[in-house]
Scaffold this motif. Structure first.
Motif, mmCIF file in Angstrom:
data_model
loop_
_atom_site.group_PDB
_atom_site.id
_atom_site.type_symbol
_atom_site.label_atom_id
_atom_site.label_comp_id
_atom_site.label_asym_id
_atom_site.label_seq_id
_atom_site.Cartn_x
_atom_site.Cartn_y
_atom_site.Cartn_z
ATOM 1 N N UNK A 182 25.873 89.561 50.718
ATOM 2 C CA UNK A 182 25.715 88.559 51.525
ATOM 3 C C UNK A 182 27.491 88.466 52.272
ATOM 4 N N UNK A 183 28.525 88.835 51.357
ATOM 5 C CA UNK A 183 29.696 88.721 51.805
ATOM 6 C C UNK A 183 30.202 89.895 52.573
ATOM 7 N N UNK A 184 29.668 90.980 52.540
ATOM 8 C CA UNK A 184 30.017 92.104 53.410
ATOM 9 C C UNK A 184 29.912 91.480 54.655
ATOM 10 N N UNK A 185 30.735 92.001 55.508
ATOM 11 C CA UNK A 185 30.814 91.603 56.954
ATOM 12 C C UNK A 185 31.704 90.734 57.157
ATOM 13 N N UNK A 186 31.561 89.376 56.364
ATOM 14 C CA UNK A 186 32.537 88.427 56.494
ATOM 15 C C UNK A 186 33.996 88.803 55.559
ATOM 16 N N UNK A 187 33.923 89.639 54.880
ATOM 17 C CA UNK A 187 35.217 89.971 54.219
ATOM 18 C C UNK A 187 36.093 90.606 55.054
ATOM 19 N N UNK A 238 32.908 92.768 60.107
ATOM 20 C CA UNK A 238 32.028 92.866 61.250
ATOM 21 C C UNK A 238 32.709 92.766 62.561
ATOM 22 N N UNK A 239 33.739 92.413 62.703
ATOM 23 C CA UNK A 239 34.616 92.307 63.765
ATOM 24 C C UNK A 239 35.240 93.498 64.041
ATOM 25 N N UNK A 240 36.067 94.270 62.987
ATOM 26 C CA UNK A 240 36.399 95.465 62.843
ATOM 27 C C UNK A 240 35.388 96.515 63.384
ATOM 28 N N UNK A 241 34.026 96.389 62.798
ATOM 29 C CA UNK A 241 33.059 97.245 63.186
ATOM 30 C C UNK A 241 32.815 97.169 64.701
ATOM 31 N N UNK A 278 41.453 97.815 52.030
ATOM 32 C CA UNK A 278 40.844 99.119 51.616
ATOM 33 C C UNK A 278 39.468 99.455 52.307
ATOM 34 N N UNK A 279 38.849 98.299 52.806
ATOM 35 C CA UNK A 279 37.443 98.628 53.354
ATOM 36 C C UNK A 279 37.411 99.477 54.734
ATOM 37 N N UNK A 280 38.714 99.489 55.382
ATOM 38 C CA UNK A 280 38.892 99.935 56.765
ATOM 39 C C UNK A 280 38.375 101.571 56.312
ATOM 40 N N UNK A 281 39.048 102.113 55.377
ATOM 41 C CA UNK A 281 39.047 103.496 55.110
ATOM 42 C C UNK A 281 37.557 103.824 54.461
ATOM 43 N N UNK A 282 36.816 102.829 53.963
ATOM 44 C CA UNK A 282 35.253 102.957 53.624
ATOM 45 C C UNK A 282 34.350 102.835 54.923
ATOM 46 N N UNK A 283 34.788 102.374 55.747
ATOM 47 C CA UNK A 283 33.977 101.954 56.929
ATOM 48 C C UNK A 283 33.705 103.503 57.886
ATOM 49 N N UNK A 321 28.198 104.522 58.082
ATOM 50 C CA UNK A 321 27.862 103.340 57.472
ATOM 51 C C UNK A 321 28.074 101.922 58.104
ATOM 52 N N UNK A 322 28.600 102.006 59.170
ATOM 53 C CA UNK A 322 29.233 100.855 59.873
ATOM 54 C C UNK A 322 28.251 99.630 60.203
#
Length: 325
Positions: free
Chosen positions: A19-24, A37-40, A310-315, A319-320
């Motif tokens: 539920x937090x994914x996207x808002x983190x 979510x904005x970065x994506x 760190x999520x920037x490298x994971x996206x 999987x975006x």
């Protein structure tokens, strides 16, 4: 079967994380958090802009789109921060207009379900959509403020010089890399089109009449600007590789083949006619002001404090969509 207390806790934790994914936070700019979510959205936007819709992408392409996204996000946040510093905020009328435009778009898409489908297709959440709309408002407000502050600079003489240095008459030949239904052509067909583009570019270099080449080969010769060419500024074309290439050659010369996501281009540069300036003086002034403002904004942006999570490298492109929540 009853779940153990540990299993229930693990399930609850997984649901919370989803539920937090996207808002983190994907990154921070100063004190502002940028949601994943904005970065994506920006990452996907640059994927399509730079490379189009492809079956697969290289890591180098991902890195290019990632860097472009980061720059755009930092620039937008810098604009908002400068507006806050100057006490510039959208008024009720402007906010109402933005709301009206959103309502009109929703209606044009058939209602809420159509709007939600549009958001999903565009890698957007409604939160990001609203923020992008606000970003446009803040940019316009800050640009207007900058232009008023520098009004005395833009004399007729200044604009004449600016026009001579920053406008050209551009003619181009485009060989599309998409079918009539908008799909990317096959690799075999793309190779064939590339060979034809090389042949056309060589004919132009050898002195063949460029207008005749347009009518013989360009896929959009019948549209506005397709055969008669376009008068365009350096700034207006800064995101288009074929326009940038035209500014890099001398008056009367033609280019080699320039690749863009929509097709292959061959361009010819001509001097912008003097008679275009007077009836378009306001437009040239706005272009000059935006060009100056862009330089100032780049300076402000370079001073921003940016932290990537760190999520920037994971996206990735693969999987975006999971982060658009």
């Amino acid at each position: 079967m009853k779940r153990s207390a540990a299993a229930v806790m693990i399930l609850a934790l997984c649901l919370t994380l989803c539920s937090c994914r996207g808002k983190a936070a994907a990154m921070t700019v100063g004190d502002s958090k940028i949601e994943q979510a904005e970065y994506v959205f920006y990452l996907n936007y640059n994927r399509l802009k730079l490379f189009g819709e492809c079956d697969s992408y290289t890591n180098a392409q991902l890195q290019s789109a990632r860097q472009a996204a980061i720059v755009q996000i930092v620039t937008a946040q810098t604009v908002r921060e400068k507006c806050r510093e100057l006490g510039i905020e959208p008024d009720d009328r402007q906010l109402a207009q933005a709301g009206s435009e959103k309502a009109d778009l929703t209606a044009s898409l058939g209602g809420k379900k159509g709007f939600e489908k549009y958001l999903k297709t565009s890698c957007l959440t409604e939160r990001t959509y609203d923020k992008l709309s606000q970003n446009d408002l803040y940019y316009s407000l800050l640009l207007d403020h900058y232009t008023r502050q520098n009004e005395a600079k833009y004399t007729t003489e200044y604009l004449q010089d600016y026009y001579a240095d920053n406008y050209i008459w551009l003619k181009y030949i485009r060989l599309s890399l998409h079918t009539d239904t908008g799909e990317r052509v096959s690799a075999k067909e793309e190779q064939k089109i590339s060979g034809l583009a090389d042949t056309v570019a060589q004919k132009a270099k050898n002195g063949s009449d460029f207008d005749e080449l347009i009518w013989s080969y360009s896929d959009d010769s019948g549209v506005a600007g397709g055969s008669e060419g376009v008068i365009i500024s350096r700034r207006a074309g800064e995101s288009q590789a074929y326009v940038q290439a035209a500014f890099e050659i001398a008056e009367g010369e033609t280019s080699g083949v320039i690749t863009q996501s929509d097709g292959l281009y061959i361009v010819k540069r001509l001097n912008a006619p003097p008679e275009y300036l007077e009836p378009n003086l306001d437009g040239v002034k706005n272009d000059a002001a935006e060009s100056d403002f862009a330089l100032q904004l780049a300076e402000w942006t370079a001073q921003a404090q940016v932290e990537l999570k760190k999520s920037v490298d994971k996206i990735t492109f693969g999987n975006m969509h999971k982060y658009v929540k």
